[in-house]
Design a protein around this motif. Sequence first.
Motif, PDB file in Angstrom:
ATOM      1  N   THR A  80     -11.222   8.639  -7.797  1.00 26.78           N
ATOM      2  CA  THR A  80     -10.261   7.575  -7.485  1.00 26.78           C
ATOM      3  C   THR A  80      -9.805   6.831  -8.734  1.00 26.78           C
ATOM      4  O   THR A  80      -8.842   6.065  -8.683  1.00 26.78           O
TER       5      THR A  80
ATOM      6  N   ARG B 245      -9.093   4.557   0.075  1.00 23.00           N
ATOM      7  CA  ARG B 245      -8.436   5.840  -0.187  1.00 23.00           C
ATOM      8  C   ARG B 245      -9.403   6.995   0.037  1.00 23.00           C
ATOM      9  O   ARG B 245      -9.045   8.027   0.607  1.00 23.00           O
TER      10      ARG B 245
ATOM     11  N   SER C 138     -10.023  -0.881  -2.719  1.00 19.47           N
ATOM     12  CA  SER C 138      -8.868  -0.052  -2.359  1.00 19.47           C
ATOM     13  C   SER C 138      -9.156   1.416  -2.636  1.00 19.47           C
ATOM     14  O   SER C 138      -8.715   2.297  -1.884  1.00 19.47           O
TER      15      SER C 138
ATOM     16  N   TRP D 125       0.871  -1.184   0.000  1.00 18.66           N
ATOM     17  CA  TRP D 125       0.000   0.000   0.000  1.00 18.66           C
ATOM     18  C   TRP D 125       0.902   1.226   0.000  1.00 18.66           C
ATOM     19  O   TRP D 125       1.559   1.530   0.996  1.00 18.66           O
ATOM     20  N   GLY D 126       0.979   1.902  -1.106  1.00 17.57           N
ATOM     21  CA  GLY D 126       1.863   3.048  -1.195  1.00 17.57           C
ATOM     22  C   GLY D 126       3.317   2.615  -1.258  1.00 17.57           C
ATOM     23  O   GLY D 126       3.646   1.484  -1.621  1.00 17.57           O
TER      24      GLY D 126
ATOM     25  N   LEU E 156      -6.864  13.110  -2.063  1.00 15.67           N
ATOM     26  CA  LEU E 156      -6.647  11.680  -2.306  1.00 15.67           C
ATOM     27  C   LEU E 156      -5.173  11.351  -2.448  1.00 15.67           C
ATOM     28  O   LEU E 156      -4.802  10.195  -2.347  1.00 15.67           O
TER      29      LEU E 156
ATOM     30  N   PRO F  49      -2.811   7.912  -9.242  1.00 16.02           N
ATOM     31  CA  PRO F  49      -2.452   8.587  -7.985  1.00 16.02           C
ATOM     32  C   PRO F  49      -1.518   9.779  -8.165  1.00 16.02           C
ATOM     33  O   PRO F  49      -1.568  10.732  -7.389  1.00 16.02           O
TER      34      PRO F  49
ATOM     35  N   ARG G  56      -9.948   7.861   3.700  1.00 12.15           N
ATOM     36  CA  ARG G  56      -8.813   8.573   4.289  1.00 12.15           C
ATOM     37  C   ARG G  56      -8.811  10.042   3.866  1.00 12.15           C
ATOM     38  O   ARG G  56      -8.345  10.900   4.610  1.00 12.15           O
TER      39      ARG G  56
END
Length: 408
Positions: free
Chosen positions: A324, A300, A296, A230-231, A408, A328, A303
């Motif tokens: 989304t 996002r 997912s 994740w990231g 985001l 990203p 958050r």
Amino acid sequence: MKPGRKVRETDRVTSEHRGDYQELVDEISELLGAPATLENRDFELIAFGAYDSEGDLDPAALDPVRTRSILTRRSTAAVRSWFEGFGITRATGPVRIPPTPEAGVYRGRICLPVRHRGVVLGYVWLLYDDPGPAERQLAAAMEVTVRIGALLADEAQHGADLTRELRAVLTAGRGWERDMAVAELRTALGPRADGPHTVICVAPWPSADPDDAPSVRTLPGATALCAVPWGDAAQCLAALVRLRSADSPAPAVSAATRLLERARLLPGAEAAATAAGVGAGRAGFSDIGEAWREASAAARAVRAEPRLGPVAEWAALGPFRLLTALPPQTPPDPAVRALLGPEHRELAHTAEVYLDCAGQAARTAARLGIHRQTLYYRLSRVERLTGLDLTDGESRLLLHMALKAHRL
């Protein structure tokens, strides 16, 4: 199920009953007139019943051992050893365990061993006060444990740990690579692959320690669970969850909520830092990769916009479904780039609240707790920075989406 109801063979083999430990534990709770819990043989919590009886759910009526089991989903090695000392691993019928306050057990317990072909696979626990359930009630409850044992044995036979197969599906590229991964997962699941499914994402997962990851057997409705990146430096937890129907996400929402509770109890977890997303239900397996993208993306979105969560369903994301979908690292629109700098954070927040309030100045000023003239001054500064006219619909749309996408 009411006492005395004959269990049909079709009841035993439907996919709904195959994975729904919660229903079986609720059935035992109803039979015995008290809340029951189900743990696997490693004392990891799988499900607990909520019997609606005055006083039974009062926290004061519990004890530290039961409270910890429910909150952390597992018992300590010392507690396990203590209970096993009463012979529960060898018992074939109910075992009564007296209260022992010095061990943190303030109320008596009845343990119903869950066996399949003579092998103990788990335990159903009941808190009780004398005289407790009648023998006929316990006998009926033991019949339900036979069905629970069959479910646990079925999972073991088909391989409850499908971490590798699920991770392969979620990390595969599009095309033949994903198709092969999906086919391998379907084969590994066997009969459990039948029926609608979806995927949930809990991100970020606060611990890289494998011992902190829950067992799939402790998550009702889940058929597979794994950690994926994740990231840049974190990981998230993904779970494949069976649904009763493709348009009924309740089991997935429940599973995501339980995983969030578990995450927030782990050492180093930050309050409200972890969120969960639920993909739309699928009737088959071919779109599981797309369900993962939705889950997912929903995590996002939570958050970025906490009001959507802590568990967000893809279907309820509104404009975030579009936002989304952007890569990203998509750079901000040139018109709003200057507004997004840290020195203009207050102006950006003012503009976003103004647009959230449909351009109504009175509502915006009240929500921000500022005078209306202060609001007008800030909005004029936003217009000068961006070159956008906030009386123009397209300019407002551009600014609104750019501000949401930036978070985001």
